[in-house]
Structure formats: structure tokens, C-alpha cells
Motif scaffolding. Structure first.
Motif, mmCIF file in Angstrom:
data_model
loop_
_atom_site.group_PDB
_atom_site.id
_atom_site.type_symbol
_atom_site.label_atom_id
_atom_site.label_comp_id
_atom_site.label_asym_id
_atom_site.label_seq_id
_atom_site.Cartn_x
_atom_site.Cartn_y
_atom_site.Cartn_z
ATOM 1 N N LEU A 196 8.652 1.707 8.476
ATOM 2 C CA LEU A 196 7.430 1.125 7.929
ATOM 3 C C LEU A 196 7.168 -0.199 8.636
ATOM 4 O O LEU A 196 8.097 -0.959 8.894
ATOM 5 N N VAL A 197 5.908 -0.471 8.918
ATOM 6 C CA VAL A 197 5.555 -1.687 9.649
ATOM 7 C C VAL A 197 4.502 -2.453 8.844
ATOM 8 O O VAL A 197 3.439 -1.905 8.530
ATOM 9 N N ALA A 198 4.803 -3.717 8.514
ATOM 10 C CA ALA A 198 3.830 -4.569 7.819
ATOM 11 C C ALA A 198 2.875 -5.171 8.840
ATOM 12 O O ALA A 198 3.295 -5.631 9.910
ATOM 13 N N SER A 199 1.586 -5.146 8.519
ATOM 14 C CA SER A 199 0.573 -5.668 9.430
ATOM 15 C C SER A 199 -0.220 -6.757 8.725
ATOM 16 O O SER A 199 -0.002 -7.054 7.545
ATOM 17 N N GLU A 200 -1.170 -7.358 9.440
ATOM 18 C CA GLU A 200 -1.997 -8.421 8.853
ATOM 19 C C GLU A 200 -2.803 -7.875 7.680
ATOM 20 O O GLU A 200 -3.171 -6.703 7.651
ATOM 21 N N GLY A 201 -3.078 -8.792 6.733
ATOM 22 C CA GLY A 201 -3.904 -8.414 5.598
ATOM 23 C C GLY A 201 -3.204 -7.496 4.632
ATOM 24 O O GLY A 201 -3.847 -6.674 3.963
ATOM 25 N N SER A 202 -1.883 -7.592 4.527
ATOM 26 C CA SER A 202 -1.077 -6.768 3.607
ATOM 27 C C SER A 202 -1.201 -5.287 3.888
ATOM 28 O O SER A 202 -1.017 -4.458 3.002
ATOM 29 N N ARG A 203 -1.553 -4.956 5.098
ATOM 30 C CA ARG A 203 -1.645 -3.545 5.454
ATOM 31 C C ARG A 203 -0.277 -3.043 5.922
ATOM 32 O O ARG A 203 0.545 -3.811 6.433
ATOM 33 N N THR A 204 -0.072 -1.758 5.756
ATOM 34 C CA THR A 204 1.199 -1.156 6.159
ATOM 35 C C THR A 204 0.918 0.076 7.002
ATOM 36 O O THR A 204 -0.035 0.822 6.735
ATOM 37 N N SER A 205 1.771 0.274 7.991
ATOM 38 C CA SER A 205 1.671 1.462 8.844
ATOM 39 C C SER A 205 3.043 2.111 8.929
ATOM 40 O O SER A 205 4.046 1.553 8.482
ATOM 41 N N ARG A 218 -2.629 2.120 0.479
ATOM 42 C CA ARG A 218 -1.921 1.241 -0.473
ATOM 43 C C ARG A 218 -1.426 2.010 -1.695
ATOM 44 O O ARG A 218 -0.331 1.758 -2.196
ATOM 45 N N SER A 219 -2.218 2.934 -2.188
ATOM 46 C CA SER A 219 -1.809 3.665 -3.388
ATOM 47 C C SER A 219 -0.634 4.601 -3.120
ATOM 48 O O SER A 219 0.053 5.030 -4.044
ATOM 49 N N ARG A 220 -0.408 4.922 -1.851
ATOM 50 C CA ARG A 220 0.662 5.873 -1.517
ATOM 51 C C ARG A 220 1.946 5.168 -1.081
ATOM 52 O O ARG A 220 2.986 5.818 -0.931
ATOM 53 N N LEU A 221 1.868 3.860 -0.886
ATOM 54 C CA LEU A 221 3.016 3.141 -0.352
ATOM 55 C C LEU A 221 4.236 3.164 -1.286
ATOM 56 O O LEU A 221 5.360 3.411 -0.820
ATOM 57 N N PRO A 222 4.096 2.931 -2.599
ATOM 58 C CA PRO A 222 5.299 2.922 -3.454
ATOM 59 C C PRO A 222 6.065 4.244 -3.414
ATOM 60 O O PRO A 222 7.292 4.253 -3.307
ATOM 61 N N LEU A 223 5.353 5.360 -3.490
ATOM 62 C CA LEU A 223 6.033 6.657 -3.472
ATOM 63 C C LEU A 223 6.637 6.935 -2.107
ATOM 64 O O LEU A 223 7.730 7.522 -2.005
ATOM 65 N N LEU A 224 5.959 6.495 -1.050
ATOM 66 C CA LEU A 224 6.517 6.694 0.287
ATOM 67 C C LEU A 224 7.824 5.914 0.428
ATOM 68 O O LEU A 224 8.806 6.418 0.987
ATOM 69 N N ARG A 225 7.853 4.679 -0.093
ATOM 70 C CA ARG A 225 9.094 3.893 -0.014
ATOM 71 C C ARG A 225 10.233 4.624 -0.737
ATOM 72 O O ARG A 225 11.363 4.671 -0.252
#
Length: 230
Positions: A196-205, A218-225
Motif C-alpha cells: 500500500l502506498v500513501a499519497s498526497e491528500g490522504s489518498r492511497t494506492s 477510501r471506503s474499501r481501504l479498511p477491509l483491504l488492510r
């Protein structure tokens, strides 16, 4: 749920329609019944069918030729057939379920209840239309899947893409649980995610192992983690 039944035996078609109507309950869209896929093609082309209930034993037609064409469509396919020895082959083509005849109302209800959840047996290939025919794309050759309106692009590991008529939502139901929806527009294999890569503006890739970077909703990030930590 909009159902289309393709069954050439009138008595079997009426029983199947009656059981489906009982399962759907009042207020459901009216069922449609055809005796062959040729008759059904015009309705299927309108993309207003969610689930096709298909008998493989249609007089004068190769059931698996029909099945391959059907599984390439935008809808989900449930086979209702006495040819249980062909179930594995049917699943490999990408059916949601295979209901053996003679079936019970409970078994039919189980198959219909799978709409919205994972298939009975995850498929290993995806059927897509190409060059006037249907080809099977091995899932192992797919790097990730990108939404394309009502369709989906299969991005291949060796380069190039194939276009599936199924939406990402319907592919999610057929694909193995290892495929995860990271974004409204992307499905990837969890095992292909490198980090997982954190990007500017609290975005994640996510960075995939082949170097591809894709956004994470954003809504899928917790389950992906949770999936990555499991």
C-alpha cells in the motif's frame, strides 16, 4: 431480479417459471421464457436480463456452444440440466451455479440466492466475445480488471486487454475470493499486491508486483488492510 428461462420442454419450463415466481415473490419483474437461445438473443441484447436460467439439452443445438456464448454475456448464467457429468466444464465456462435435474425448490432457491454473492465454484477462465466467436481467457493471465461503463476490461499480464460484457459487480460474483474490489473501477488479486502506498491528500494506492500502481477507494481501504494483514 430479471430472469430469463431458456427451456425447450414446455412442462419443465412452466414448473421452473412457477418455482421462480414463488421464490421472487409479488412485485417482481415478469418472467420471460424462451425455447432456445436464438429466441432469447434479442432480449439478451437489450441488457435487461440479470440471470439466465439455461437448459443445456435444447433440441438441435449444441448446449455448450450456447453456454459459452451465454457466459460471455453481461448477465449471470445458472445451468439447469440433467447432464451432471458436464457440471465441471460448465463451471469452467463461468456459470454462477449448476442445478441438476430433477431439482428441488430448495436447490433452485439456493442457486438464485447466490445472485449477489460468490459463485458455487469459482471459475478459472472468463468467456469473452472476440472476432465473431467466444474465447476463454485464463484468469491466471489477467493482471487486473478495470471497469469500462457497463463492461470490464481484462488487463493481461503479457500486454493487451480483452473486453468482458460483464460489469465489475457481476464479475465479483464469479471470481475467486482472492479477487478484491479495491476501487469502484478496479478488481485485483490480493496476492498480486506488493504494498500500500500513501499519497498526497490522504489518498492511497496499491503497487502490484508487476509495477502497476492503482488507486484504492477510501471506503474499501479498511477491509483491504485486513485482507493484507490476514
Amino acid at each position: 431480479m430479471r430472469l430469463l428461462i431458456v427451456e425447450d420442454e414446455p412442462l419443465a419450463a412452466r414448473r421452473l417459471a412457477r418455482l421462480c415466481e414463488q421464490w421472487l415473490g409479488p412485485g417482481a419483474p415478469p418472467l420471460r421464457v424462451c425455447a432456445s437461445l436464438d429466441e432469447a438473443r434479442a432480449q439478451l441484447a437489450g441488457r435487461d436480463v440479470d440471470v439466465l436460467l439455461l437448459d443445456l439439452n435444447l433440441s438441435g443445438e449444441d448446449g455448450f456452444t450456447l453456454l459459452a456464448e451465454a457466459t460471455a454475456g453481461a448477465f449471470l448464467t445458472v445451468v439447469v440440466s440433467a447432464n451432471t457429468d458436464q457440471a465441471l466444464r460448465a463451471f469452467e465456462l463461468g456459470v454462477l451455479d449448476f442445478v441438476p435435474k430433477p431439482y428441488t425448490p430448495e436447490r433452485l432457491a439456493l442457486a438464485l440466492g447466490r445472485v449477489g454473492s460468490r459463485a458455487a465454484t469459482p471459475l478459472r477462465t472468463l468467456a469473452v466475445r472476440k472476432g465473431g466467436g467466444v474465447v476463454l481467457v485464463p484468469l491466471d493471465s489477467v493482471a487486473y480488471i478495470q471497469g469500462a461503463g457497463d463492461y470490464a476490461e481484462l488487463v493481461l499480464r503479457e500486454g493487451g486487454t480483452e473486453l468482458s460484457e460483464k460489469s465489475l459487480e457481476r464479475l465479483e460474483q464469479l471470481l475467486p475470493a482472492d479477487f478484491f474490489r479495491i476501487h469502484r473501477s478496479y478488481l485485483v488479486r490480493v496476492t498480486d499486491i506488493r504494498e500500500l502506498v500513501a499519497s498526497e491528500g490522504s489518498r492511497t494506492s496499491v503497487d502490484l508486483r508487476d509495477g502497476t500502481r492503482l488507486p484504492v477507494g477510501r471506503s474499501r481501504l479498511p477491509l483491504l488492510r485486513k485482507r493484507l494483514e490476514a
